[in-house]
Write a protein that holds these residues in place. Structure first.
Motif: not given
Length: 628
Positions: A141-145, A251-252, A275-276
């Motif tokens: 999931f992209e841009d989850f964070v 992943s950050l 950020r995924s």
């Protein structure tokens, strides 16, 4: 359009000289890659030294090539040190050949420039391939964070907290919450939770997962890893009995390519954006290994936005992406009941229940296993083993011939000494755990002695070079394999080099020259062998010759054949004429840990080692390293 004769006539004398200078590069390409170059001009050129595999990005190369004309296509195969360019006209290709041959350009993964070598090719086969499907059960999931959450989570990591006695890894920063993950047995102590539980700054991410019903269980264990560029992690499957189904990874700081590998050898490189959220469940959690190859650049798609959760294999659109510091948050739920997944042969819980596997092999168990299934076996089969080991592998020979005259070289695990006499200009000394194999070396008038590879009785920094050919894979734990590597490094002087070969799990898929998989005999005794400490049940699977490896730790059968042995070898094999006449000898089982792709490089990823070259040869993963 120009004929071949007219195009050939347009070449200057300097061009023809360049053709001769590039003959060596051409022969290397022909030998290793099957690329057919031509001696006359065409629209297409192969650019040796100008590929993704040696640090040249698509953007760098294209900017140079476009200065000579209109580029019709640029093909950069994944991880290869060459590329193909096709110009709109032959005249433009001739200009590129004349202008760029011998030209130095910068490489993204090196402070030094590299020189391009160009040769004409008749045509370039453009094979478009579809992006590989994600392993079943894997979701990205992209841009989850959010960017704000990313900053908060990274800044609040208590790297130096003294709330627990947990130990960080030697080569990367790691922090555990909830329960400490133990790297000695890839498990957790479920009766020893860490104080404080999971940190509050993770609540927002976990609540979002639960609200969107992405997970069934709220995690209670967290491992935070910080990876600097060039660092990785060996391929692995999280222990079935330790954690529940879903494993979450946030992943950050940077994107990464994570490699997922099926037991059949197929690999899916998965792009994990910054950020995924990545979730492993089902087959992707229990069957596929996942790991990160240690390197400073990843191969990604260049001409269009990268698809989330996959890396395209459309090889004419690939480039390099420089890695940056990445911080991963891995969330798990501790399992308190045995695992009942759909993969019983790979499940430690179900194997334990079936009594096919004893408890985890600790350090004492490992030494006993090696004594019974490595040391004793080679002592008994020394004569027959030596009779099958007489042809040196060419790339090992090349390494030995490349060393300066007068170099001191140690062959740690020398076997019957087939490499000890290769280069008469070296002073080589061998050592092996098997006395009978060392006796064979002495029969050949080689310098050799008996010792363990974990404790070689020479002073630190004695040798200019060391070789370890098919040795380290016989050690039963990661700690002991690492200790064997450290002993090689101890023996080397500063600047000294070592060549290491270990069996590859992927040997069937990477090399048709694997001697082991070409052996004609097939083992029919799959199942039980005498186990550790006399246990009648096999502690590890027995591999069937000429089949794929389905486990990294296994027994490999050796069928003792006393025929065609010398009198001396018969004595070492404890054979007399009567036993020879009785037909085939007994079957022995040797312990092996077969290495997955990237695992050997990861083991060598440490501050005092520079990996000069890594490759696949004769069914082995191989590295040439230098001590700094």
């Amino acid at each position: 359009m120009l004929s071949s004769e007219r195009m050939r006539s347009k070449l200057s004398k300097d061009d023809k000289k360049l053709l001769k200078k590039q003959a060596k590069a051409k022969l290397i390409l022909l030998k290793h890659e099957g690329i057919e170059t031509v001696s006359y001009p065409s629209k297409s050129i192969v650019i040796a030294n100008g590929g993704l595999g040696n640090g040249v990005s698509r953007e760098q190369l294209l900017s140079v090539l476009q200065g000579c004309g209109t580029v019709e296509t640029l093909l950069m195969p994944r991880n290869k040190p060459y590329a193909f360019v096709t110009y709109m006209t032959a005249e433009e290709a001739i200009k590129a050949y004349s202008t760029l041959s011998g030209r130095e350009i910068s490489a993204d993964d090196s402070e030094l420039g590299i020189i391009l070598y160009l040769s004409f090719v008749e045509k370039v086969e453009m094979k478009e391939t579809l992006s590989p499907a994600l392993p079943p059960g894997l979701m990205v999931f992209e841009d989850f964070v959010s960017p704000e959450q990313e900053i908060t989570m990274i800044e609040n990591i208590a790297w130096d907290s003294e709330l627990s006695s947990q130990k960080s890894l030697k080569h990367r920063r790691v922090k555990h919450y909830g329960y400490e993950f133990r790297y000695d047995n890839n498990n957790v102590d479920k009766d020893a939770p860490l104080p404080g539980g999971l940190p509050d700054f993770c609540n927002e991410v976990l609540e979002k997962c639960l609200q969107q019903e992405l997970i069934k269980h709220r995690p209670d264990q967290l491992t935070i890893n910080q990876y600097e560029p060039g660092q990785g992690i060996p391929p692995h499957v999280d222990t079935h009995s330790a954690f529940e189904d879903e494993i979450l990874s946030v992943s950050l700081g940077a994107e990464i390519v994570m490699d997922f590998r099926h037991p059949d050898g197929s690999v899916v490189p998965v792009m994990v954006p910054r950020r995924s959220l990545l979730i492993m469940g089902g087959e992707s959690r229990y069957l596929w290994t996942h790991g990160i190859t240690p390197r400073k650049f990843d191969v990604v798609q260049a001409s269009e936005p990268q698809a989330v959760g996959t890396v395209s294999d459309n090889i004419d659109k690939l480039t390099l992406s420089k890695r940056n510091t990445r911080t991963s948050f891995t969330f798990r739920k501790i399992r308190h009941t045995p695992c009942d997944c759909a993969f019983p042969t790979l499940c430690d819980s179900q194997q334990m229940q079936q009594k096919n596997h004893p408890p985890q092999i600790g350090e004492v168990g490992a030494s006993i296993l090696e004594k019974e299934y490595v040391h004793k076996v080679y002592e008994d089969i020394a004569g027959h083993f030596s009779s099958t080991r007489h042809t040196p592998w060419p790339k090992v020979v090349d390494f030995l011939l490349s060393l300066p005259k007068g170099s001191m070289v140690a062959d740690v695990g020398c076997g019957n000494g087939k490499y000890l006499g290769i280069n008469k200009d070296l002073y080589m000394i061998g050592c092996d755990r098997s006395k009978n194999l060392v006796d064979i070396c002495r029969e050949k008038k080689f310098e050799a002695f008996v010792c363990d590879a974990l404790s070689v009785p020479f002073r630190t920094g004695t040798f200019d070079a060391c070789i370890s050919i098919a040795v380290i894979h016989h050690f039963a734990t990661e700690e002991r394999r690492h200790a064997a590597l450290q002993e090689l490094l101890r023996l080397l002087r500063q600047g000294g080099k070592a060549l290491i070969y270990v069996w590859a799990m992927e040997q069937e898929y990477k090399s048709s020259k694997s001697k082991y998989l070409k052996e004609r005999q097939c083992s029919k005794d799959l199942g039980k062998v005498e186990g550790i400490n006399g246990n009648a049940n096999a502690s590890l699977p027995v591999h069937t010759n000429r089949t794929s490896f389905h486990s990294q730790d296994l027994f490999v059968p050796w069928h003792l054949k006393p025929k065609n042995l010398s009198k001396f070898e018969k004595t070492l094999a404890h054979m007399d004429q009567k036993s020879i006449n009785q037909g085939p000898g007994p079957v022995y089982h040797r312990f092996y840990h077969v290495f997955c792709e990237g695992e050997l490089e990861a083991m060598c990823s440490q501050p005092n080692i520079s990996v000069l070259h890594s490759y696949h040869d004769q069914g082995n993963w191989c590295v040439i390293l230098q001590k700094s």
